[in-house]
Design an enzyme around this catalytic site. Sequence first.
Site, short mmCIF file in Angstrom:
data_model
loop_
_atom_site.label_atom_id
_atom_site.label_comp_id
_atom_site.label_asym_id
_atom_site.label_seq_id
_atom_site.Cartn_x
_atom_site.Cartn_y
_atom_site.Cartn_z
CE1 TYR A 28 -59.68 -92.94 -0.60
CE2 TYR A 28 -58.66 -91.66 1.16
CZ TYR A 28 -59.77 -92.30 0.62
OH TYR A 28 -60.94 -92.29 1.29
CE LYS A 44 -50.04 -65.96 19.96
NZ LYS A 44 -49.15 -64.86 19.65
C1 LIG Z 1 -47.92 -64.87 20.17
C2 LIG Z 1 -47.32 -63.65 20.68
C3 LIG Z 1 -46.37 -63.68 21.70
C4 LIG Z 1 -45.76 -64.96 22.21
O1 LIG Z 1 -44.74 -65.39 21.35
P1 LIG Z 1 -43.89 -66.73 21.64
O2 LIG Z 1 -42.88 -66.77 20.60
O3 LIG Z 1 -44.86 -67.85 21.55
O4 LIG Z 1 -43.37 -66.56 23.02
C5 LIG Z 1 -45.94 -62.49 22.22
N1 LIG Z 1 -46.42 -61.31 21.77
C6 LIG Z 1 -47.32 -61.23 20.77
C7 LIG Z 1 -47.77 -59.90 20.30
C8 LIG Z 1 -47.80 -62.39 20.16
O5 LIG Z 1 -48.66 -62.34 19.17
#
Ligand SMILES: *Cc1c(COP(=O)(O)O)cnc(C)c1O
EC number: 5.1.1.1
Length: 816
Positions: A710, A485
């Site tokens: 700034y 993702k």
């Molecule tokens: C992002 C996510 C993961 C992965 O989590 P990590 O801590 O990056 O390993 C697993 N399951 C779900 C539902 C997620 O949203």
Amino acid sequence: MYPINTICDVVKGKPLQLFSDVEITELVYDSRKVQSPASALFFALKTSHGNGHLFLQDAYKTGIRNFIVEEDVDLMLLPESNVIRVESSLDALQQLAIFHRSHFHVPVIGITGSNGKTIVKEWLFQLLDDEYNIVRSPKSYNSQIGVPLSVWQMADAHTLAIFEAGISQPGEMAGLERIIQPSIGVLTNIGEAHSEGFSTLQQKLSEKLNLFTNSEVLILEEKNAAGISLPAKLFTWGSSENATLKVVSIEKRGGKTSIHLQFSGSGFQVTIPFTDGASVQNAITCCCVLLYLNIDIDRIKERFSQLHAVDMRLHFVHGINHCTIINDSYSADLTSLYIALNFLAQQSAAQKRTVILSDFVESGKSDEILYKNIARAFEKFGVKRVIGIGKHIGEVLPRYLKGEIQAQFYLSTDNFVQHFRTSSFLDEVILVKGARIFAFERIALLLQQKVHQTVLEINLNAIVNNLKQYQQIVKPGTKLMAMVKAFAYGSGGAEIASVLQYNNVAYLGVAYTDEGADLRKEGISLPIMVMNADETSLPSIVDYNLQPVIYSFEQLHLFEQYIKDQGLSAWPVHLEVETGMNRLGFAVSDMPEVGAYLAKSPYLKIVSMFSHLAASEDFAQDAFTALQAGRYQEAVQEVKKHISYSFIQHIANSAAIVRHPDLQFDMVRLGIGLYGVENETHRLHLQPVATLRTTIAQLKTVKKGETVSYNRRGEVKEDAIIATVRIGYADGYSRRLSNGKGKMWVNGHLAPVIGTICMDMTMIDVTGIPNVKEGDEVIVFGKELPVQQVAEWMGTIPYEVMTSVSQRVKRVYFQE
Ligand SMILES: *Cc1c(COP(=O)(O)O)cnc(C)c1O
């Protein structure tokens, strides 16, 4: 080269099944890399990375019919094949290489050391290419597996061989000596004692010297020569009078180094186009080899001035008109072409594959055979378009190219550059590969997009390494879903997904439908779970064959209706249960109803059921994690009461895989760990994947009492040297790092941010850091400066730092 029967004798194997007496020409241990399957011999190796016996079927599917195994195998699955059983497949591979090596009596240069092996090997190749027909280790093939494969390449036409040897534990070098049998030994730089598993420098040196027990000469730096007792003659270099090659002085000027040397009483000077210490050491080592081989001093001087950098990494960048450019404008031989084509195939599931290739120079093979093999490789790797540059390629290659491959030829690189039009390249992956004299870097430059000089560099090997680290601790039979993702946590969607697909993960997970659709457009065929599919995205879910997560009754009914309206059935869905995260999911108490409903629906089918842990990384919350797991299992039992088919159960994210192995169940969901970030325990050997680099646009001296940036927050307390670097908050470098909170890595030192961070630029204080120049590279995070540290300065977690790097920052991918 050898009939399978001969090989069976050489490796002292037991034939489990002999079908035909094939002549073996190729050795493979990874079925994806085979070139001529019918005459290839597959070694099922058991290594810390995996078990080759699990891939026998895959190898069979690619057309391989010869196998060496060390376990019982089901011969029914390998019909019409030769199958030979040995004690150890690795040992068999090595025995075969020793046998092959025994047929050759040309000089063989064996190189070992802690650093510089590959550079010295590649430089010797550049320097001696005119004098000899050379066979050498491909890339950095120097391991227990790489060395036998390198030696296997030796053929009658070769007049010199150059092989490197590296070891990962004490005791291995003697075995490599038997395979390489170097007549000329080369010892490069010996690094720190504690690296590579040695306790003292002496122990390390003496282990490495085992490569040279039968060599006629050993070339090395004089400081390493003290107390060596070997039958070999020592050829040393150094500043003392006793050194065989005396280094009189070293002068660096204008990007070049002149090295004054003295050999057999006469002085001379070589100039190399490099100034760093390692390059100078490696060049002197090479010079010793040339002198030992009696190469004329004038020739040596000429050759050294043309030495060029060795970049063994294959990398790709985004180019004009949605093209991807793989730039390998460095060597033109068949082995490196196969390696590059393999990389091309791996990186381009959907895009058209194009190769720009120069004349090939590989002595010992006729043009006819060479180009015929090249044409065959193009077919095998699905190349659709070829642009040939040079006299020979244009004459010979067309005779062997299949009609469906589109081909154009140019006499020279100049000729191509004059006719170049941006519009003639669209949506292609272009491999640019040519011999050095063709200067293909000019072509690569034309094809690349021009953007400002801040890049996020992604190490694809690190991804593979990290994946393997987790695969090793996941229980056998447990599947792995890789979470990609948010552009694979900022690293890039399709590029990362391609690598994961190639390395056999079972599932991909994305947050939104568009992310999944993009992966499909790039040719990713793995099943993809979409965690947050809203109503408007249902058509895309179906069009792109994605699998939504169902977390509420409303969504369940909408999606079922949609599938029904489309005339579809049994669409795969994932059920999410709420157990304590309080984000998305059905309540545990909803499960009887959900189960009963889905049991009756012909339209949807449960592929998996999962929940998400809120604090799996936190020791203090272990009781809560156990509570979540309990609730999850209760929910699963409720659904199982209604559903007769089986479905996948999963709850573990990266931290849970390591900290709660009992929660791995049928599948795990790997996220942050894949990108090289681990919580404090550091139980795995993960490698950072992303490096964010930028450059210095300007340096200025600012007087005491003045201010920087700034709002005048950056007060200069003493006269200072301030560097303006090309990154700002619009690139994802948060304003929270202003005024000394953040630091960047410059020439081996940390330089604090001074003043407020601007939209596109940041000022850092480099006072006191030696040798800082405009144009120098600055590392924002990466191996030298971990992203965890930057996150801490920013008051956040690495996830946020990584996913904040904006899309205007160019991603550059490389593979070593
Ligand atoms: C992002 C996510 C993961 C992965 O989590 P990590 O801590 O990056 O390993 C697993 N399951 C779900 C539902 C997620 O949203």
